[in-house]
Each structure stands twice: as C-alpha cells, then as structure tokens.
Enzyme design. Structure first.
Site, short mmCIF file in Angstrom:
data_model
loop_
_atom_site.label_atom_id
_atom_site.label_comp_id
_atom_site.label_asym_id
_atom_site.label_seq_id
_atom_site.Cartn_x
_atom_site.Cartn_y
_atom_site.Cartn_z
N GLU A 93 0.77 -1.25 0.00
CA GLU A 93 0.00 0.00 0.00
C GLU A 93 0.80 1.30 0.00
OE1 GLU A 93 -2.76 -0.41 3.28
OE2 GLU A 93 -4.14 -1.60 2.08
N GLU A 104 -5.96 -8.00 -0.07
CA GLU A 104 -6.66 -7.79 1.20
C GLU A 104 -8.14 -7.55 0.94
OE1 GLU A 104 -4.98 -4.74 3.69
OE2 GLU A 104 -2.93 -5.46 3.42
#
Length: 321
Positions: free
Chosen positions: A159, A261
């Site tokens: 991320e 995720e």
C-alpha cells in the site's frame, strides 16, 4: 493460485488497523511481551487449521528492520526473523505457500501505523537512500528463503500512498526490487502493490513486461465512503465496481492479479448472520476471478468479523467446496 489469507504476526489491540510496534530488546518488558506474542499468537496448529480449511497460502507482513535482526535499530525489537523462519517451517510441513509482504518500508510508504509511522509522516522515496535500503531488505528476504519450497512470492511493498510516493520512484524501486528477487530465484512470484489514491491499472505496463509479476489491489467496504449504504448497495458495489476494476487488471498474457486484502466487514448496522454470509460469499465469488487469488485480512483478530478463523468456526465462511 486460489485462496490465501493475511497472517498477522504483530500485536493488535482495539482496531484491526492499529499495530503496536514495541521497542527495546527482547529481554526487556516490551521485548518479552512481543516475544511472547510471537511464540503464542500464531502456532503450528494454526497452519494445520489453514491447510485443512482449503487455503493454499499465507501472506505474512514484515517490517524493513527484519534485515537487521537480531539487533535492529531503535525503536524496533529483534526476533522477527526467528518468527518468520518458524512460519516457513510450518508452511513446508503443511504444504502451504508463503507470500512475504514488506508491510513497512523505511520512512513509511503511507504514513499509517502499520507501516511503522509514529506521527503520520510519509518519507519513503524522498531520498535515494530509502529506496536503496528497501532493495537491500528485499535482497535479504529473497536470499534467505529462495530455497524454501514454500516461498510462493515476495511482495515488494504494501500500500504505497499517492501522491507522497510518486509513480516514477515506485517504478524505479519495483524494477530494482524485482531484479533483487530474481538474483536468488526465478520461480517465486514478485508482487507489486498498486498505489492507494491512484489508478489501479497504472502498473500494468511495468508488470506486463516482467515474468512472474503480480499486481496487488485491496478492496474494502468498511470505509467512510460506504456509510449509509444498505446491505444490497454494498453487494451491488462489489459485483459492479470492484468486479469491473479487477476485470480491467486481469488481461490475457498480462501480469497476474491479486486481491491481497479484503474482509467481510461493512458499515451496515444490525446486519444479520445471513447478510454477513452473503457479503463474504459475494466477495469470494468476485475476487476469485483474480488470477493469483485473494487474501483475507486477517487470520486472527479480537474483532470477530476481522478474524477468518472465527468466521469459519462460526459458519459465516466456508471454503471446503
């Protein structure tokens, strides 16, 4: 690939996105606390549970200081390499793949606690030194685990956040990180997380030219933009928006796609068990179209719906089919 899960070796309290990184050596009180957590939170029995429930791999987050183990710089604690070694041993025993995920890069790539930022600062990539240091961490991880039959992939970074992380810097790093992995293994996949707050397809050109490259996207429905949406509106968004986004990444002869995720958590008040089951099932159907599979965040958590273990044991999610 099919199903993976996010295996969290860190201590989490109250909220699933709050990670406590504790300082001093393992002989001190905080070090003993973290050492005890590593020794007891995820154990061999968990890997047996994972394998017996139809999962094929685990995604394990690590911080950049692992490359300095057993004596990482302050404020970090030594011992993470030992914990990761143990995880690989169990993965090999139960024939599970391991995705080693660099979750915290030097200086923090997104300013959040889980990338080891204390105050919200985001400094990764602002200097050549931070990029070079991160490549060294990837080289350490690849060299250490390349010979393990369970090394499925190395994720170069989790991320990165735009615009703090520029696309130019990220592409330079991903090229160098990919080369570092390939120096030690031609078989492991190399996962490249897209930038948050940026176009999800911006890495297609880069990854498309690198054999064994995987693009990682994360899909959630619990953030503020989903407030006041009904259960059906959440389902519709997943089946329409997220499905279209994933389809745009999943191209013939292109890089593999990975929903790295997701979780069956939303902002729908007083949702029934049946509605949670539907939320989980729809996401598995949509994200199952990813060519590298998906990973649930996370295996264990004090908040029930964030815990895949709890969801399976209580009949909200079934993977045996």
């Amino acid at each position: 690939m099919s199903r993976e899960l996010y295996l969290d070796p860190f201590i989490r309290f109250l909220r699933p996105d709050r990670v406590i990184y504790i300082n001093v050596d393992r002989s001190g009180l905080p070090g003993e606390l973290l050492g005890n957590h590593w020794d007891t939170f995820i154990v061999e029995e968990d890997f047996k549970f994972i394998a017996s429930n139809g999962l094929t791999a685990v995604r394990i987050p690590v911080g950049w200081w692992i490359a300095s183990d057993p004596n990482p710089p302050a404020p970090y604690v030594g011992g993470s390499t030992e914990a990761l070694d143990r995880a690989f041993k169990w993965a090999e025993k139960y024939m599970l793949g391991v995705i080693v995920d660099l979750h915290a890069a030097p200086g923090s790539q997104n300013g959040w606690e889980h990338s080891a930022s204390r105050d919200g600062s985001q400094e990764w990539g602002t200097t050549e030194a931070s990029i070079a240091q991160t490549v060294q961490v990837i080289d350490f991880l690849a060299s250490r685990y390349a010979k393990s039959p369970s090394l499925l992939a190395v994720e170069l970074m989790n991320e990165p956040m735009a615009p703090g992380v520029t696309l130019d810097n990220l592409v330079r790093y991903y090229k160098a990180g990919y080369a570092a992995v390939r120096r030690h293994t031609t078989e492991a996949y190399v996962v490249m997380s897209n930038r948050l707050s940026a176009d999800s397809d911006e890495l297609l050109q880069l990854a498309g030219g690198l054999p064994g490259a995987v693009i990682d996207v994360h899909y959630y429905v619990f953030n503020s933009s989903f407030t006041n949406m009904t259960a059906q509106q959440n389902i519709d968004f997943i089946q329409t928006n997220y499905a279209a986004d994933l389809n745009g990444l999943t191209r013939r002869n292109g890089p593999l796609s990975f929903v790295g995720e997701w979780v069956a958590v939303w902002n729908v008040p007083n949702a029934t068990k049946e509605e949670y089951q539907r939320l989980a099932q729809v996401q598995m159907e949509v994200y199952g179209q990813a060519t590298f599979g998906w990973a649930y965040w996370t295996l264990k958590n004090v908040n029930n719906y964030w815990s895949l273990e709890w969801m399976i044991k209580n009949g909200y999610i079934s993977l045996k089919h």
